[in-house]
Design a protein around this motif. Structure first.
Motif, PDB file in Angstrom:
ATOM      1  N   THR A 162      61.503 -14.203  34.262  1.00 46.69           N
ATOM      2  CA  THR A 162      62.736 -13.602  35.418  1.00 46.69           C
ATOM      3  C   THR A 162      62.398 -14.527  37.058  1.00 46.69           C
ATOM      4  O   THR A 162      61.320 -14.894  37.017  1.00 46.69           O
ATOM      5  CB  THR A 162      62.821 -12.693  35.225  1.00 46.69           C
ATOM      6  OG1 THR A 162      61.335 -12.033  35.453  1.00 46.69           O
ATOM      7  CG2 THR A 162      63.357 -12.173  33.789  1.00 46.69           C
ATOM      8  N   ALA A 163      63.258 -14.552  37.416  1.00 47.96           N
ATOM      9  CA  ALA A 163      62.366 -14.854  39.067  1.00 47.96           C
ATOM     10  C   ALA A 163      61.638 -14.380  39.217  1.00 47.96           C
ATOM     11  O   ALA A 163      60.102 -14.672  40.390  1.00 47.96           O
ATOM     12  CB  ALA A 163      63.674 -14.307  40.302  1.00 47.96           C
ATOM     13  N   GLU A 164      61.066 -13.047  39.079  1.00 43.03           N
ATOM     14  CA  GLU A 164      60.256 -12.745  39.426  1.00 43.03           C
ATOM     15  C   GLU A 164      59.006 -12.441  38.710  1.00 43.03           C
ATOM     16  O   GLU A 164      57.665 -12.500  39.059  1.00 43.03           O
ATOM     17  CB  GLU A 164      60.226 -10.294  39.260  1.00 43.03           C
ATOM     18  CG  GLU A 164      61.279  -9.669  39.682  1.00 43.03           C
ATOM     19  CD  GLU A 164      62.522 -10.366  39.603  1.00 43.03           C
ATOM     20  OE1 GLU A 164      63.661  -9.606  40.432  1.00 43.03           O
ATOM     21  OE2 GLU A 164      62.794 -10.692  38.458  1.00 43.03           O
ATOM     22  N   GLY A 165      58.702 -13.148  37.215  1.00 43.71           N
ATOM     23  CA  GLY A 165      58.242 -13.537  36.596  1.00 43.71           C
ATOM     24  C   GLY A 165      57.401 -14.624  37.438  1.00 43.71           C
ATOM     25  O   GLY A 165      55.859 -15.365  37.698  1.00 43.71           O
ATOM     26  N   LEU A 166      58.371 -15.881  37.983  1.00 47.04           N
ATOM     27  CA  LEU A 166      58.612 -16.912  38.235  1.00 47.04           C
ATOM     28  C   LEU A 166      57.655 -16.529  39.206  1.00 47.04           C
ATOM     29  O   LEU A 166      56.477 -17.659  39.790  1.00 47.04           O
ATOM     30  CB  LEU A 166      59.240 -17.425  38.213  1.00 47.04           C
ATOM     31  CG  LEU A 166      59.816 -19.004  39.085  1.00 47.04           C
ATOM     32  CD1 LEU A 166      58.668 -20.131  38.373  1.00 47.04           C
ATOM     33  CD2 LEU A 166      60.717 -19.881  39.103  1.00 47.04           C
ATOM     34  N   VAL A 167      57.897 -16.001  40.429  1.00 46.44           N
ATOM     35  CA  VAL A 167      57.166 -15.397  41.890  1.00 46.44           C
ATOM     36  C   VAL A 167      55.553 -15.233  40.920  1.00 46.44           C
ATOM     37  O   VAL A 167      54.377 -16.131  41.831  1.00 46.44           O
ATOM     38  CB  VAL A 167      57.567 -14.590  41.948  1.00 46.44           C
ATOM     39  CG1 VAL A 167      56.892 -13.931  43.233  1.00 46.44           C
ATOM     40  CG2 VAL A 167      58.822 -14.911  43.210  1.00 46.44           C
ATOM     41  N   GLU A 168      55.934 -14.345  40.503  1.00 49.57           N
ATOM     42  CA  GLU A 168      53.537 -14.212  39.775  1.00 49.57           C
ATOM     43  C   GLU A 168      53.005 -15.444  39.214  1.00 49.57           C
ATOM     44  O   GLU A 168      52.208 -15.708  39.517  1.00 49.57           O
ATOM     45  CB  GLU A 168      54.672 -13.535  38.451  1.00 49.57           C
ATOM     46  CG  GLU A 168      54.311 -11.376  39.424  1.00 49.57           C
ATOM     47  CD  GLU A 168      54.541 -10.798  37.749  1.00 49.57           C
ATOM     48  OE1 GLU A 168      54.216 -11.100  37.112  1.00 49.57           O
ATOM     49  OE2 GLU A 168      54.846  -9.194  37.781  1.00 49.57           O
ATOM     50  N   ALA A 169      53.692 -16.198  38.415  1.00 50.66           N
ATOM     51  CA  ALA A 169      53.477 -16.908  37.813  1.00 50.66           C
ATOM     52  C   ALA A 169      52.611 -18.168  39.040  1.00 50.66           C
ATOM     53  O   ALA A 169      51.237 -18.626  39.155  1.00 50.66           O
ATOM     54  CB  ALA A 169      54.372 -18.456  36.708  1.00 50.66           C
ATOM     55  N   ILE A 170      54.183 -18.983  39.776  1.00 50.97           N
ATOM     56  CA  ILE A 170      53.500 -18.754  41.145  1.00 50.97           C
ATOM     57  C   ILE A 170      51.692 -18.785  42.246  1.00 50.97           C
ATOM     58  O   ILE A 170      50.836 -19.602  42.027  1.00 50.97           O
ATOM     59  CB  ILE A 170      54.471 -19.898  42.406  1.00 50.97           C
ATOM     60  CG1 ILE A 170      55.546 -20.388  41.154  1.00 50.97           C
ATOM     61  CG2 ILE A 170      54.248 -20.181  43.531  1.00 50.97           C
ATOM     62  CD1 ILE A 170      57.113 -20.633  41.817  1.00 50.97           C
ATOM     63  N   ASP A 171      52.176 -17.384  42.249  1.00 50.30           N
ATOM     64  CA  ASP A 171      50.589 -16.704  42.467  1.00 50.30           C
ATOM     65  C   ASP A 171      49.757 -17.286  42.292  1.00 50.30           C
ATOM     66  O   ASP A 171      48.846 -17.625  42.473  1.00 50.30           O
ATOM     67  CB  ASP A 171      51.133 -15.643  42.429  1.00 50.30           C
ATOM     68  CG  ASP A 171      50.175 -14.313  43.811  1.00 50.30           C
ATOM     69  OD1 ASP A 171      49.576 -15.286  44.367  1.00 50.30           O
ATOM     70  OD2 ASP A 171      49.766 -13.375  43.365  1.00 50.30           O
TER      71      ASP A 171
END
Length: 297
Positions: free
Chosen positions: A281-290
Motif C-alpha cells: 500500500t502507499a502507507e507500506g511504501l512510505v514505511e519501506a522508504i523510511d
C-alpha cells in the motif's frame, strides 16, 4: 429542506458556536497565536523528520501522489511528483460498456486496483449494471474502499495485497461454474484470470482503461534528476516501464517498489531495486522508504 441545508452550512462554518454569535468574535488573537505556534511546531517536526534532507521522486501525476506524497512529506522528505504515465479510455469503450452493463448477472466482480473501479464507474455513467452489482473480490484495502464508496458489496480482501494473495485467499472457495467479470487495464498480467479459469470459473475480462507514457515525462524526469534524487518510488509495473523509457539509458537512482510485481518489472528493465514494501500500500511504501533511507545515514 433548502433552509435546513443553509443552516447546516452556517453551523459548519462556525463549529460549536450559536448562529447569532457575531463574526467579529470568531477569531480571537489568542487563537491565532496558538495556530501560529502550532504551525511553527509542525514545521519544525517536518524539518527534523527522519527523511529531512532526502529527495524522493514520486512517479505519479502532479497532485495525485495522495497518501504516498503526504506520508513522505510528513517525515520531512522533499517530494517531486513526475507524471510518467497517463490514463486513457479503453480502445474499445463500447465493448467494455456492454460487459459492465451485464455485471449484475455475474457471481463476482474482480478488481485489482482502485483505478479500475473508478474507470468502470466512469464508463457506466448514470447507467447501472443489470441486476445490481455483484459481490466484489478486491486486491488491497484502497481498492476495497473505493468499491464500498461506490456502493458495492466487498466479499473478500486478501491479507496479501497482490494477485497471488487473492488466489491463496480463494483456495477454500469452490469456483466451478462461477462467472467472474474482471475490469482492468488493457495490458495486464494474465496469471490471475488464467488461474481462476483453471479452477473452473468463467472469467470475462473488460478493458476499462489503458495506460501510455506521458509525452512530458522525459523532460520532467531530466529536470527532477538534475536536482539530485535519493530514491524513486514506483507504485506499479507500468510506472517502472515508463521510468525506464523516459530515462532512455540515463542513470537512474535506486527505486522503491510498492510490491513484487513492480519490483520484478523494474529488475527486468535493469533498474536497481533498493527496497520493496512489505505491505503493498502507499502507507507500506512510505514505511519501506523510511527504513531504507534511514539505514543509509
Amino acid at each position: 429542506i433548502s433552509g435546513d441545508r443553509e443552516r447546516v452550512k452556517e453551523n459548519r462554518n462556525t463549529p460549536g458556536r450559536p448562529e447569532s454569535e457575531p463574526s467579529s468574535v470568531r477569531r480571537r488573537p489568542q487563537a491565532e497565536g496558538r495556530r501560529r505556534t502550532l504551525g511553527h511546531s509542525m514545521s519544525q517536526q517536518v524539518a527534523n523528520g527522519a527523511l529531512a534532507g532526502k529527495h524522493v521522486l514520486v512517479t505519479r501525476a502532479e497532485g495525485r501522489g495522495g497518501a504516498l506524497t503526504e506520508g513522505l512529506e510528513a517525515l520531512g522528505a522533499r517530494v517531486t511528483e513526475v507524471p510518467l504515465i497517463v490514463h486513457r479510455p479503453p480502445t474499445d469503450a463500447d465493448a467494455a460498456l456492454t460487459a459492465l452493463a451485464e455485471a449484475g448477472t455475474y457471481d463476482y466482480a474482480l478488481f485489482t486496483s482502485a483505478r479500475a473501479v473508478g474507470a468502470s464507474l466512469k464508463l457506466l455513467g448514470d447507467t447501472s449494471p443489470r441486476g445490481g452489482g455483484p459481490p466484489v473480490l478486491a486486491v488491497g484495502p484502497a481498492t476495497a474502499r473505493t468499491a464500498r464508496l461506490a456502493g458495492l458489496s466487498v466479499r473478500l480482501v486478501p491479507a496479501e495485497f497482490v494477485a497471488e494473495g487473492l488466489l491463496r485467499a480463494l483456495d477454500g472457495m469452490d469456483l466451478a461454474g462461477k462467472r467472474v467479470i474482471f475490469p482492468r487495464a488493457e495490458v495486464a498480467r494474465e496469471e490471475l484470470p488464467d488461474e481462476l479459469r483453471r479452477r473452473g470459473a468463467t472469467v470475462d475480462v473488460a478493458a476499462v482503461y489503458r495506460t501510455e507514457p506521458s509525452p512530458e515525462a522525459p523532460a520532467k524526469l531530466r529536470q527532477a534528476l538534475a536536482q539530485g534524487v535519493d530514491l524513486v518510488a514506483l507504485a506499479s509495473a507500468s510506472a517502472a516501464r515508463s521510468l525506464a523509457s523516459a530515462a532512455n539509458g540515463s542513470p537512474v537512482p535506486a527505486v522503491a517498489c510498492i510490491g513484487p510485481v513492480a519490483a520484478s518489472a523494474a529488475r527486468d528493465l535493469g533498474l536497481e531495486v533498493g527496497v520493496v514494501a512489505g505491505e503493498h500500500t502507499a502507507e507500506g511504501l512510505v514505511e519501506a522508504i523510511d527504513r531504507y533511507l534511514g539505514a543509509r545515514e
